[in-house]
Write a protein that holds these residues in place. Structure first.
Motif, PDB file in Angstrom:
ATOM      1  N   ALA A   9       3.005 -11.587 -12.472  1.00 43.20           N
ATOM      2  CA  ALA A   9       1.590 -11.236 -12.651  1.00 43.20           C
ATOM      3  C   ALA A   9       0.873 -11.127 -11.313  1.00 43.20           C
ATOM      4  O   ALA A   9       0.110 -10.179 -11.083  1.00 43.20           O
ATOM      5  N   VAL A  10       1.133 -12.060 -10.412  1.00 37.91           N
ATOM      6  CA  VAL A  10       0.466 -12.037  -9.105  1.00 37.91           C
ATOM      7  C   VAL A  10       0.875 -10.803  -8.310  1.00 37.91           C
ATOM      8  O   VAL A  10       0.028 -10.104  -7.738  1.00 37.91           O
ATOM      9  N   PHE A  11       2.159 -10.518  -8.265  1.00 38.59           N
ATOM     10  CA  PHE A  11       2.615  -9.335  -7.530  1.00 38.59           C
ATOM     11  C   PHE A  11       2.101  -8.047  -8.171  1.00 38.59           C
ATOM     12  O   PHE A  11       1.779  -7.090  -7.474  1.00 38.59           O
ATOM     13  N   THR A  14      -1.635  -7.613  -7.247  1.00 40.22           N
ATOM     14  CA  THR A  14      -1.987  -7.439  -5.835  1.00 40.22           C
ATOM     15  C   THR A  14      -1.267  -6.256  -5.198  1.00 40.22           C
ATOM     16  O   THR A  14      -1.908  -5.348  -4.683  1.00 40.22           O
ATOM     17  N   LEU A  15       0.034  -6.258  -5.220  1.00 37.15           N
ATOM     18  CA  LEU A  15       0.788  -5.230  -4.513  1.00 37.15           C
ATOM     19  C   LEU A  15       0.792  -3.876  -5.220  1.00 37.15           C
ATOM     20  O   LEU A  15       0.763  -2.833  -4.555  1.00 37.15           O
ATOM     21  N   LEU A  16       0.821  -3.878  -6.530  1.00 38.41           N
ATOM     22  CA  LEU A  16       0.890  -2.606  -7.258  1.00 38.41           C
ATOM     23  C   LEU A  16      -0.362  -1.755  -7.055  1.00 38.41           C
ATOM     24  O   LEU A  16      -0.250  -0.589  -6.666  1.00 38.41           O
ATOM     25  N   PRO A  17      -1.572  -2.275  -7.259  1.00 31.18           N
ATOM     26  CA  PRO A  17      -2.749  -1.426  -7.024  1.00 31.18           C
ATOM     27  C   PRO A  17      -2.913  -1.035  -5.560  1.00 31.18           C
ATOM     28  O   PRO A  17      -3.292   0.103  -5.254  1.00 31.18           O
ATOM     29  N   ALA A  18      -2.618  -1.956  -4.648  1.00 34.16           N
ATOM     30  CA  ALA A  18      -2.742  -1.636  -3.217  1.00 34.16           C
ATOM     31  C   ALA A  18      -1.733  -0.562  -2.821  1.00 34.16           C
ATOM     32  O   ALA A  18      -2.065   0.367  -2.074  1.00 34.16           O
ATOM     33  N   GLY A  42       2.157   2.809   1.625  1.00 37.21           N
ATOM     34  CA  GLY A  42       2.100   2.722   0.169  1.00 37.21           C
ATOM     35  C   GLY A  42       3.485   2.591  -0.439  1.00 37.21           C
ATOM     36  O   GLY A  42       3.715   1.780  -1.333  1.00 37.21           O
ATOM     37  N   TRP A  43       4.432   3.407   0.057  1.00 32.82           N
ATOM     38  CA  TRP A  43       5.816   3.283  -0.421  1.00 32.82           C
ATOM     39  C   TRP A  43       6.383   1.910  -0.096  1.00 32.82           C
ATOM     40  O   TRP A  43       7.139   1.331  -0.888  1.00 32.82           O
ATOM     41  N   ALA A  44       6.026   1.381   1.072  1.00 32.15           N
ATOM     42  CA  ALA A  44       6.520   0.058   1.462  1.00 32.15           C
ATOM     43  C   ALA A  44       6.000  -1.016   0.512  1.00 32.15           C
ATOM     44  O   ALA A  44       6.764  -1.881   0.065  1.00 32.15           O
ATOM     45  N   LEU A  45       4.711  -0.970   0.199  1.00 26.95           N
ATOM     46  CA  LEU A  45       4.163  -1.965  -0.727  1.00 26.95           C
ATOM     47  C   LEU A  45       4.767  -1.831  -2.116  1.00 26.95           C
ATOM     48  O   LEU A  45       5.041  -2.829  -2.784  1.00 26.95           O
ATOM     49  N   LEU A  46       4.984  -0.605  -2.555  1.00 25.47           N
ATOM     50  CA  LEU A  46       5.604  -0.419  -3.874  1.00 25.47           C
ATOM     51  C   LEU A  46       7.047  -0.911  -3.894  1.00 25.47           C
ATOM     52  O   LEU A  46       7.506  -1.460  -4.900  1.00 25.47           O
ATOM     53  N   SER A  47       7.752  -0.738  -2.787  1.00 24.63           N
ATOM     54  CA  SER A  47       9.127  -1.242  -2.758  1.00 24.63           C
ATOM     55  C   SER A  47       9.145  -2.772  -2.692  1.00 24.63           C
ATOM     56  O   SER A  47      10.022  -3.401  -3.276  1.00 24.63           O
ATOM     57  N   LEU A  48       8.170  -3.364  -2.016  1.00 17.97           N
ATOM     58  CA  LEU A  48       8.088  -4.826  -2.018  1.00 17.97           C
ATOM     59  C   LEU A  48       7.687  -5.341  -3.398  1.00 17.97           C
ATOM     60  O   LEU A  48       8.156  -6.391  -3.836  1.00 17.97           O
TER      61      LEU A  48
END
Length: 98
Positions: A9-11, A14-18, A42-48
């Motif tokens: 839920a936290v990820f 936070t990371l998905l919308p960003a 953006g691709w980096a955050l989505l991969s994380l």
């Protein structure tokens, strides 16, 4: 099991919308100077972010240990790729900036 749901839920909050905002270029104007190559970031955050479901979903579904291990290994590869994308974006931004 509680921590798996909490982490997912936290990820996801936070990371998905960003990551999606950076990928589509919808960031505030004042941040454009800091986040110059927004698509790679953006691709980096989505991969994380992808590491969280890859680690959590097999465990929550009580998958066999081999599937859980394979999903964790894939999550590690995806995370390393995301870190590489961040490093490339920072390197690219440092070459552009004076």
């Amino acid at each position: 099991m509680f921590w798996h749901w909490t982490g997912l839920a936290v990820f996801s909050l936070t990371l998905l919308p960003a990551g999606l905002a950076l990928l589509t270029g919808r960031v505030p104007r004042r941040w454009h100077a800091r986040l110059t190559p927004t698509r790679p970031r953006g691709w980096a955050l989505l991969s994380l972010w992808a590491a969280a479901p890859l680690n959590t979903i097999p465990r929550l579904a009580d998958a066999p240990p081999s599937i859980t291990l394979a999903a964790t290994a894939i999550a590690g590869v995806v995370t390393v790729a995301g870190c590489g994308l961040v490093a490339a974006a920072v390197f690219r931004a440092s070459k552009v900036a004076p």
